[in-house]
Design an enzyme around this catalytic site. Sequence first.
Site, PDB file in Angstrom:
ATOM      1  N   TRP A 188      19.898  68.412  56.156  1.00  0.00           N
ATOM      2  CA  TRP A 188      18.719  67.690  55.210  1.00  0.00           C
ATOM      3  C   TRP A 188      19.129  67.934  53.554  1.00  0.00           C
ATOM      4  O   TRP A 188      18.515  67.586  52.680  1.00  0.00           O
ATOM      5  CB  TRP A 188      17.239  68.191  55.196  1.00  0.00           C
ATOM      6  CG  TRP A 188      17.312  69.645  55.818  1.00  0.00           C
ATOM      7  CD1 TRP A 188      17.180  70.495  56.934  1.00  0.00           C
ATOM      8  CD2 TRP A 188      17.559  70.884  54.919  1.00  0.00           C
ATOM      9  NE1 TRP A 188      17.465  71.594  57.096  1.00  0.00           N
ATOM     10  CE2 TRP A 188      17.425  71.949  55.577  1.00  0.00           C
ATOM     11  CE3 TRP A 188      17.438  71.115  53.620  1.00  0.00           C
ATOM     12  CZ2 TRP A 188      17.344  73.392  55.188  1.00  0.00           C
ATOM     13  CZ3 TRP A 188      17.470  72.402  52.789  1.00  0.00           C
ATOM     14  CH2 TRP A 188      17.663  73.460  53.599  1.00  0.00           C
ATOM     15  N   ASN A 189      20.194  69.001  53.241  1.00  0.00           N
ATOM     16  CA  ASN A 189      20.362  69.521  52.086  1.00  0.00           C
ATOM     17  C   ASN A 189      21.022  68.313  51.135  1.00  0.00           C
ATOM     18  O   ASN A 189      20.604  68.299  50.047  1.00  0.00           O
ATOM     19  CB  ASN A 189      21.204  70.676  52.073  1.00  0.00           C
ATOM     20  CG  ASN A 189      22.472  70.546  52.701  1.00  0.00           C
ATOM     21  OD1 ASN A 189      22.836  69.690  53.433  1.00  0.00           O
ATOM     22  ND2 ASN A 189      23.467  71.297  52.294  1.00  0.00           N
ATOM     23  N   PRO A 216      19.716  61.740  61.034  1.00  0.00           N
ATOM     24  CA  PRO A 216      19.452  62.423  59.920  1.00  0.00           C
ATOM     25  C   PRO A 216      18.352  63.670  60.509  1.00  0.00           C
ATOM     26  O   PRO A 216      17.703  63.281  61.595  1.00  0.00           O
ATOM     27  CB  PRO A 216      18.696  61.827  58.882  1.00  0.00           C
ATOM     28  CG  PRO A 216      18.094  60.471  59.801  1.00  0.00           C
ATOM     29  CD  PRO A 216      19.046  60.493  61.032  1.00  0.00           C
ATOM     30  N   SER A 265      23.726  74.458  60.739  1.00  0.00           N
ATOM     31  CA  SER A 265      23.892  75.919  60.916  1.00  0.00           C
ATOM     32  C   SER A 265      24.779  76.172  62.263  1.00  0.00           C
ATOM     33  O   SER A 265      25.188  75.196  62.855  1.00  0.00           O
ATOM     34  CB  SER A 265      22.520  76.568  61.138  1.00  0.00           C
ATOM     35  OG  SER A 265      21.921  75.990  62.627  1.00  0.00           O
ATOM     36  N   GLU A 289      30.900  71.035  60.607  1.00  0.00           N
ATOM     37  CA  GLU A 289      30.854  71.783  59.370  1.00  0.00           C
ATOM     38  C   GLU A 289      29.500  72.816  59.234  1.00  0.00           C
ATOM     39  O   GLU A 289      28.479  72.251  59.404  1.00  0.00           O
ATOM     40  CB  GLU A 289      30.981  71.031  58.161  1.00  0.00           C
ATOM     41  CG  GLU A 289      31.086  71.827  56.871  1.00  0.00           C
ATOM     42  CD  GLU A 289      29.971  72.209  56.161  1.00  0.00           C
ATOM     43  OE1 GLU A 289      28.752  72.667  56.608  1.00  0.00           O
ATOM     44  OE2 GLU A 289      29.789  71.698  54.767  1.00  0.00           O
ATOM     45  N   LEU A 290      29.796  74.187  59.876  1.00  0.00           N
ATOM     46  CA  LEU A 290      28.751  74.885  60.051  1.00  0.00           C
ATOM     47  C   LEU A 290      28.571  75.861  58.672  1.00  0.00           C
ATOM     48  O   LEU A 290      29.129  76.013  57.781  1.00  0.00           O
ATOM     49  CB  LEU A 290      28.979  75.536  61.382  1.00  0.00           C
ATOM     50  CG  LEU A 290      29.206  74.780  62.363  1.00  0.00           C
ATOM     51  CD1 LEU A 290      29.485  75.296  63.663  1.00  0.00           C
ATOM     52  CD2 LEU A 290      28.010  73.796  62.624  1.00  0.00           C
ATOM     53  N   CYS A 299      26.167  74.560  51.517  1.00  0.00           N
ATOM     54  CA  CYS A 299      27.005  75.423  52.467  1.00  0.00           C
ATOM     55  C   CYS A 299      28.035  76.285  51.860  1.00  0.00           C
ATOM     56  O   CYS A 299      28.317  77.227  52.318  1.00  0.00           O
ATOM     57  CB  CYS A 299      27.614  74.464  53.513  1.00  0.00           C
ATOM     58  SG  CYS A 299      28.527  73.152  52.535  1.00  0.00           S
TER      59      CYS A 299
END
Length: 468
Positions: free
Chosen positions: A142-143, A167, A220, A241-242, A275
């Site tokens: 959501w960022n 999403p 995450s 991509e965590l 991130c």
Amino acid sequence: MYIDGKLIENNCKYSAINPATDEVIREISVANQETAQQALESAKNAEKTWGKTTIAERVEWMKRLRSALIENQKALRMAVHQETGKSWACTEEDFQSLIDSLEFYADEIKRYTPPTIVDTKGEFKHQLRHMPIGVVVAYLSWNFPLLNLGFKLGPAMAAGCPIILKPSIKAPLSAYLVGKICHDIGLPKGAVSVFAGNDREVGNYLSSSTIPQMLTLIGSISTGVKVMQAGATSIKRYSMELGGNTPFIVLEDADLDLAADILCGLKYNNSGQICVAPNRVMVAKSVQQAFLEKVTERADRVAVGYDIESDFVMGPVIDKWERDRIHKLVESALSAGATLVRGGQFDRDEVGAFYPPTVITDVTPEMDIYQEEIFGPVISIMTIEDHQDVIAMANETDTGLASYIFSRDTGKAQRMADQLEFGEVQINGVKYGIDLPHVGIKQSGIGCDCSKYALDDYFYLARITQAM
């Protein structure tokens, strides 16, 4: 929702909330398992059509979609502005990243050819080819709602992989609008689907299906683990991509103004929900006080609010649950001996999920705020005295996404960079772009976002060998 080339409503509803005003923006339909299955079957069918189109055909659709998105720029940015509460200026990066991704991959796919192999004995002719991997399910954070969508949509469309975009339920509106635009231009059905839904019900259903050939995620580490566990029903590819635990190293010979500008930009832009935002700020003892003064001076200039006029406006975090999580990290650090320099206080009765620009010092490795990703507008500073010790401290994490070094001695900075165990090391600056590979190592990810290398995740590499 946008499924099988159609706009679909159902009785499963969700009220999207503006985190700056606590007001309902819009009620939307969200998926259940039945609608998720419709999307999966539509995407599977599209493998036979969309997956067999020529590069020229796909590029034409990408250009058409890009033009339609540009025509709807204001509406798309307004959706991001309302669903995340971020400033209007901040929405430009979100939108432009989506546009850039479509443009970049529409161009890059024309040059994406497999390498050649010469037979060692000259007895065979070897031909390598790229084959679209098939149906892709993409889970988006959501960022940066449109940026994250663009990172997945661009390479998937270029490769000919039908993609289901899910999403976050916390910020679904801009993605839904992208789905509507796909519908309006008549994109072939099943090539793209867009819908939100409950992670446990819908997310696990999508992941556990044997239809997807790849599950891709921006989110995450814990979510990544859950997606892989649910996906273990069949052999799948993963591109993720965590999270990270980013070190930001400021040496005694650093340009302190430059370092302070970049630190505060990353931590207070988008309310620190980035991130690659610094998590552990490691500052040489001899310059710590001078650096702290520069950081606090910049923190004091940040205006917190929504729809206000200022040079630097910081909106809320995504919701009050996240605000409270961030505050618990700050409180825990203070109780363990950290010092509060700025911020750290808010009114629980105020409207919106706002958290103030915060600076704390005297952070130590034993504190939760040192060990966990903050993902909020909190700068946590610790003192370093030895260069080699700081490398060991920086690497002492199971994550490996981004890292930063600031020193006027570029040779020393390079030697330190060579020892850092992170997918990205940035020296005396910060640069990200759709043309640059964005990768995490260790627990911070699998595969690659952005650049030509991201296309590798969306193709099988196959071989045809013929006797001469």
